[in-house]
Scaffold this motif. Sequence first.
Motif, PDB file in Angstrom:
ATOM      1  N   GLU A 114       0.834  -1.211   0.000  1.00  0.00           N
ATOM      2  CA  GLU A 114       0.000   0.000   0.000  1.00  0.00           C
ATOM      3  C   GLU A 114       0.863   1.252   0.000  1.00  0.00           C
ATOM      4  O   GLU A 114       0.559   2.230  -0.697  1.00  0.00           O
ATOM      5  CB  GLU A 114      -0.963  -0.019   1.179  1.00  0.00           C
ATOM      6  N   THR A 118       1.037   4.013  -3.053  1.00  0.00           N
ATOM      7  CA  THR A 118       0.793   5.435  -2.795  1.00  0.00           C
ATOM      8  C   THR A 118       1.931   6.286  -3.334  1.00  0.00           C
ATOM      9  O   THR A 118       1.716   7.299  -4.021  1.00  0.00           O
ATOM     10  CB  THR A 118       0.611   5.688  -1.291  1.00  0.00           C
ATOM     11  N   GLU A 132      -3.872   6.820  -9.434  1.00  0.00           N
ATOM     12  CA  GLU A 132      -4.466   6.580  -8.121  1.00  0.00           C
ATOM     13  C   GLU A 132      -4.604   5.076  -7.937  1.00  0.00           C
ATOM     14  O   GLU A 132      -4.416   4.306  -8.876  1.00  0.00           O
ATOM     15  CB  GLU A 132      -5.848   7.245  -8.030  1.00  0.00           C
ATOM     16  N   TRP A 133      -4.909   4.664  -6.708  1.00  0.00           N
ATOM     17  CA  TRP A 133      -5.129   3.240  -6.477  1.00  0.00           C
ATOM     18  C   TRP A 133      -6.220   3.059  -5.426  1.00  0.00           C
ATOM     19  O   TRP A 133      -6.514   3.960  -4.649  1.00  0.00           O
ATOM     20  CB  TRP A 133      -3.846   2.547  -6.038  1.00  0.00           C
ATOM     21  N   ARG A 134      -6.821   1.884  -5.452  1.00  0.00           N
ATOM     22  CA  ARG A 134      -7.795   1.537  -4.421  1.00  0.00           C
ATOM     23  C   ARG A 134      -7.794   0.023  -4.228  1.00  0.00           C
ATOM     24  O   ARG A 134      -7.326  -0.723  -5.087  1.00  0.00           O
ATOM     25  CB  ARG A 134      -9.199   2.033  -4.777  1.00  0.00           C
ATOM     26  N   LYS A 135      -8.302  -0.386  -3.100  1.00  0.00           N
ATOM     27  CA  LYS A 135      -8.339  -1.810  -2.783  1.00  0.00           C
ATOM     28  C   LYS A 135      -9.769  -2.315  -2.916  1.00  0.00           C
ATOM     29  O   LYS A 135     -10.713  -1.683  -2.445  1.00  0.00           O
ATOM     30  CB  LYS A 135      -7.837  -2.055  -1.365  1.00  0.00           C
ATOM     31  N   GLU A 136      -9.935  -3.443  -3.577  1.00  0.00           N
ATOM     32  CA  GLU A 136     -11.240  -4.077  -3.724  1.00  0.00           C
ATOM     33  C   GLU A 136     -11.087  -5.548  -3.333  1.00  0.00           C
ATOM     34  O   GLU A 136     -10.521  -6.339  -4.092  1.00  0.00           O
ATOM     35  CB  GLU A 136     -11.770  -3.954  -5.150  1.00  0.00           C
ATOM     36  N   PHE A 140      -5.707  -5.103  -5.480  1.00  0.00           N
ATOM     37  CA  PHE A 140      -5.507  -3.662  -5.587  1.00  0.00           C
ATOM     38  C   PHE A 140      -5.686  -3.259  -7.049  1.00  0.00           C
ATOM     39  O   PHE A 140      -5.280  -3.990  -7.954  1.00  0.00           O
ATOM     40  CB  PHE A 140      -4.106  -3.270  -5.128  1.00  0.00           C
ATOM     41  N   PHE A 142      -4.652  -0.319  -9.646  1.00  0.00           N
ATOM     42  CA  PHE A 142      -3.831   0.859  -9.902  1.00  0.00           C
ATOM     43  C   PHE A 142      -4.369   1.489 -11.184  1.00  0.00           C
ATOM     44  O   PHE A 142      -4.401   0.847 -12.235  1.00  0.00           O
ATOM     45  CB  PHE A 142      -2.364   0.476 -10.070  1.00  0.00           C
ATOM     46  N   ASN A 145      -5.464   7.637 -15.159  1.00  0.00           N
ATOM     47  CA  ASN A 145      -6.556   8.295 -15.863  1.00  0.00           C
ATOM     48  C   ASN A 145      -6.110   9.029 -17.127  1.00  0.00           C
ATOM     49  O   ASN A 145      -6.947   9.538 -17.874  1.00  0.00           O
ATOM     50  CB  ASN A 145      -7.251   9.276 -14.921  1.00  0.00           C
ATOM     51  N   LYS A 193      -4.766  -4.677 -12.319  1.00  0.00           N
ATOM     52  CA  LYS A 193      -5.160  -5.441 -11.133  1.00  0.00           C
ATOM     53  C   LYS A 193      -3.905  -6.067 -10.524  1.00  0.00           C
ATOM     54  O   LYS A 193      -3.132  -6.722 -11.215  1.00  0.00           O
ATOM     55  CB  LYS A 193      -6.164  -6.540 -11.489  1.00  0.00           C
TER      56      LYS A 193
END
Length: 202
Positions: A114, A118, A132-136, A140, A142, A145, A193
């Motif tokens: 993480e 970041t 940007e990144w997010r966890k699902e 993760f 990444f 855009n 992913k």
Amino acid sequence: MLIKTKGPLSAAELAGELGITTEGARLQLVKLAEEGLLQFESISKGVGRPMQIWSLTPLGNARFPDSHTELTVDIIQTIKTVLGPEALANVILAREKNQQEKYNTALEGVNGIENRLTAFAAIRTGEGYLAEWRKEGDVFLFIENHCPICCAAATCDNICTSEMNTFISVIGEEVQVTRLDHIINGARRCVYKIRQNTVPAI
């Protein structure tokens, strides 16, 4: 345009050029800063409050005509035509190694997936990828855009393969990286992913 042609300016100087109040100029400056087009530096000049001097960000500079994209594509095509596909592949490989060294040096001492995501997103955003990144769940995502090298990548398929190799090198060999969305294929953004490898119980 005034900042581009005259260099960094204060709100008062801009107000004088535009024939508006200093407060009116400041409001416009703040708005452009919120859009990522301007930045300011506080400079002390003798007694009194520091003066805010405004300048263009890389994103702001990108609003002005720039032929670097056309030049890049021309260079890629010239290398392919004059020196051959193998020479172009060697150039892309050399770029890949340089990118990996640069990123890994910047992320040295940054541990944990993480934290690395970041820091890596911040670096890529600075390069124009708006990352940007997010966890699902247990994976993760990444997300980039924007692709500032899209035209070059469309001309040379090896560039996108090189980008994938760089991702694996930077995030860590203990992960699996899969590209879900790809701007080159018509998607709005590039999405990767990232799943951490699990060690089976003995």
